[in-house]
Design a protein around this motif. Sequence first.
Motif, mmCIF file in Angstrom:
data_model
loop_
_atom_site.group_PDB
_atom_site.id
_atom_site.type_symbol
_atom_site.label_atom_id
_atom_site.label_comp_id
_atom_site.label_asym_id
_atom_site.label_seq_id
_atom_site.Cartn_x
_atom_site.Cartn_y
_atom_site.Cartn_z
ATOM 1 N N ALA A 157 23.648 27.684 17.814
ATOM 2 C CA ALA A 157 23.162 28.928 18.406
ATOM 3 C C ALA A 157 24.047 29.314 19.591
ATOM 4 N N ASP A 158 24.265 30.593 19.742
ATOM 5 C CA ASP A 158 25.167 31.099 20.775
ATOM 6 C C ASP A 158 24.461 31.190 22.123
ATOM 7 N N VAL A 159 25.238 30.906 23.182
ATOM 8 C CA VAL A 159 24.834 31.200 24.557
ATOM 9 C C VAL A 159 25.942 32.042 25.171
ATOM 10 N N ASN A 160 25.581 32.802 26.177
ATOM 11 C CA ASN A 160 26.538 33.741 26.763
ATOM 12 C C ASN A 160 27.463 32.997 27.724
ATOM 13 N N ASP A 161 28.507 32.364 27.152
ATOM 14 C CA ASP A 161 29.446 31.590 27.950
ATOM 15 C C ASP A 161 30.847 32.179 27.930
ATOM 16 N N ASN A 162 31.005 33.405 27.430
ATOM 17 C CA ASN A 162 32.316 34.056 27.394
ATOM 18 C C ASN A 162 32.178 35.477 27.928
ATOM 19 N N ALA A 163 33.100 35.833 28.813
ATOM 20 C CA ALA A 163 33.151 37.199 29.338
ATOM 21 C C ALA A 163 34.032 38.049 28.430
ATOM 22 N N PRO A 164 33.803 39.361 28.384
ATOM 23 C CA PRO A 164 34.693 40.231 27.605
ATOM 24 C C PRO A 164 36.125 40.132 28.123
ATOM 25 N N VAL A 165 37.072 40.167 27.220
ATOM 26 C CA VAL A 165 38.499 40.082 27.552
ATOM 27 C C VAL A 165 39.183 41.341 27.015
ATOM 28 N N PHE A 166 39.884 42.052 27.929
ATOM 29 C CA PHE A 166 40.603 43.256 27.520
ATOM 30 C C PHE A 166 41.844 42.882 26.726
ATOM 31 N N ALA A 167 42.235 43.796 25.828
ATOM 32 C CA ALA A 167 43.465 43.585 25.065
ATOM 33 C C ALA A 167 44.677 43.575 25.990
ATOM 34 N N GLN A 168 44.609 44.310 27.119
ATOM 35 C CA GLN A 168 45.669 44.320 28.120
ATOM 36 C C GLN A 168 45.016 44.223 29.494
ATOM 37 N N ALA A 169 45.679 43.464 30.370
ATOM 38 C CA ALA A 169 45.165 43.403 31.736
ATOM 39 C C ALA A 169 45.450 44.698 32.474
ATOM 40 N N GLU A 170 46.517 45.403 32.052
ATOM 41 C CA GLU A 170 46.876 46.648 32.736
ATOM 42 C C GLU A 170 47.363 47.646 31.688
ATOM 43 N N TYR A 171 46.859 48.856 31.774
ATOM 44 C CA TYR A 171 47.252 49.928 30.869
ATOM 45 C C TYR A 171 48.050 50.954 31.663
ATOM 46 N N THR A 172 49.174 51.367 31.139
ATOM 47 C CA THR A 172 49.986 52.420 31.756
ATOM 48 C C THR A 172 50.112 53.547 30.747
ATOM 49 N N VAL A 173 49.578 54.704 31.095
ATOM 50 C CA VAL A 173 49.578 55.851 30.195
ATOM 51 C C VAL A 173 50.001 57.079 30.973
ATOM 52 N N SER A 174 50.248 58.130 30.281
ATOM 53 C CA SER A 174 50.645 59.380 30.917
ATOM 54 C C SER A 174 49.966 60.547 30.233
#
Length: 801
Positions: free
Chosen positions: A446-463
């Motif tokens: 059974a799952d417990v909440n032991d993982n935080a969401p992880v972004f695909a990138q730590a930093e996004y640069t867009v224009s």
Amino acid sequence: MLGFQTRGLGSPRLLLPWLLLPALWAAGRGQLRYAVPEEAQHGTFVGRLAQDLGLELAELVPRLFRVASKERGELLEVNVQNGILFVNARVDREELCGRSAECSLHLEVIVDRPLRVFHVEVEVEDINDNAPEFPLKEQKLLISESKQPESRFPLEGASDADTGENAALVYTLSPNEHFSLESPTTSKQTKRLSLVLKKPLDREKAPEFNLLLTATDGGKPALTGTAQLVVRVLDVNDNDPEFDQLEYRVKLTENTPEGTLVIKLNATDRDEGINREVTYALLSVKPSGRRLFTLDEKSGEIRVNGTLDYEENNFHEIEVQATDKGTPPMAGHCTVWIEILDTNDNSPHIEVNSLSFSVPEDAEPGTVIALVSVSDRDAGANGQVSCSLPPHLPFKLASTFRNYYSLVLDSALDREATAGYQVVVTARDGGSPPRWATASVWVEVADVNDNAPVFAQAEYTVSVRENNAPGAHICTVSARDADAQENARVSYALVERRVGERALSSLVSVHAQSGRVHALQPLDHEELALLQFQVSARDAGAPARGSNASLQLFVLDENDNAPALLGPAGGGARSHALARSAGAGHVLTKVRALDADSGYNAWLAYELQPAAAGARSPFRVGLYTGEISTTRALDEADAPRQRLVVLVRDHGEPALTATATLLVSLVDGAPSPKLSARASAGRVGAEASPLDVNASLMVAICAVSGLLVLTLLLWGALRCCGAARSEGACAPGKPVLVCSSAVGSWSSCRQRRPGLCSADGPPKADLMAFSPGLTPNLDREDERERQDSGSNHAGQVSFPI
């Protein structure tokens, strides 16, 4: 008579039928007959029709000699020149008359002046052009093998579309020893074509015969037709079922599972159909008489129907009978001997009782998961049982009592690595050879909440380009949570902060479920060139876990600002006085403008609008300096008042423009002190203000350029650290940095950095920095150098893309 007709009928046209009656009566008396073979070619001679009718050839055309017939009149035609009747089209006798013995074409030959009608009959003679044809290419006959010789079986004869001898048929049969052919004769008209059996049939030796029946007509040359005769011999029940062996011997171990196949018996019958269908029956089982075995009546399979025990009976005798379904039925018999062998005939028995359906992944080692019990009905070493688990599992078996075990947790669990385990418990006895049994239990983690969401990138640069539409999509951020269900459901939100006097949420927004980032209002590059903010991702666990990702939004410049003129030229026309004695290259004044955009959009060029038609202006304007100077010495032909219109254009797409108007008065000699002073004052005022503006502009541009270069260097260093590319992220490029030299000319210097990309277009690889305006003296010297070099485009800069 003629007078009576005239008085009675009242019209000469009514006399015509009475006058033609003698001619029609005379024509009806004559008739000719000709003969022509069928299939005659076009143009085949039939007869000299005109000559045979007694008509002169010269009067055929004048008297409208012709052939009229409603009966296939296109088949024959007459030549009105020579009166010969010939074949005009293919004549098929069978198509015209079918199988009729007589076949003729009836023609009417008509001539006028006087009208005569002749009847001509053309007989179509038959030729042997049709082969005999059977109604069926294959005839099937079913004959029982019990039929006696001289039995007759009717056949379908052939037919010939011809007549006479051409349709007289003779039949022959392919050679064989069992059948002959009896053909119909003229003396016995009712007798049919028949197949006669000459020799008795045996289906087991020859179940089928393939014969060829041939029909030959009496034509010359003769034509033939064939049909295939397929004779199937029907079976009678004249054979007994026979087993492969009279006795069968089989060995079985005791405690063989119920339903186990002991042997499959096979009895064959040489008959066919229902006569060869065999059913099996179990007559007796000795010595006990108990029904320990069953026999499938269709397949002949003998299977175990009870428990075989060596200690009780070690030998069994079974009598089996096979019977066919013929009339009357016939039967065969066999005996099956079964020997029982003693072995370690009891396998261990395992029972697993699970205490819970799932185990939390943070459960402590030693947690009891299930209870296991084993048993074996054998005695001694055959009844001693040991249990084991497969290796590399985070579980172990702990013995609690004799033949009782507990399945306990042996090490920590991680649902993200393994969601569950199929635990197989193996029990093995001490027999020789040993017997074993297995039982499995599914242990779900059974799952417990032991993982935080992880972004695909730590930093996004867009224009995004400025002046975007409200609600325009900028990019999409994505975060994944390794947990399951509610613990993995991620929602997004902005990390609120102030951007100047406004809140960040008034500029951009992020969709809570999809992570799509949108601009809420149009952005202005001149007001906000770079926007940095953070987006948070949180799961729905309890307690919730979250993480942040940084987003750098570059607002790309659009050409949305027209050039703005500095000084008096921005408010209306400027007046200047110039002595006619001024030579070529004399600088009159300088037009200055400023563009609030950046890059190419702020790079200005000056153009002098053409003068009136036919007039040659003595002035020019520097393409990039804005200096207005004379191109030649002034003369008396030049108008005393010159109106100059300078067009200032930026390099945006599309380009935006502004115009400055200058009124120049040409005076003889030196201008009056008052005018000169006014002009000088105007020039000083006009020159002082641009200097101050250029100084401020130079400081501002240098500061912005330095900040932009520093930002790009930091951004490039972060990108080199391996940030993953995602939607809104940009690929590296090769930018060109345009730098200003000390004398106001342009040079290009290249540096490598990650490229920027726009939300609605490809990335730009160029970055431009403009030099501030220079003093008038430097501008004049630069202009003179360009004039001396003879090029009007020495100040022009090439920007590689």
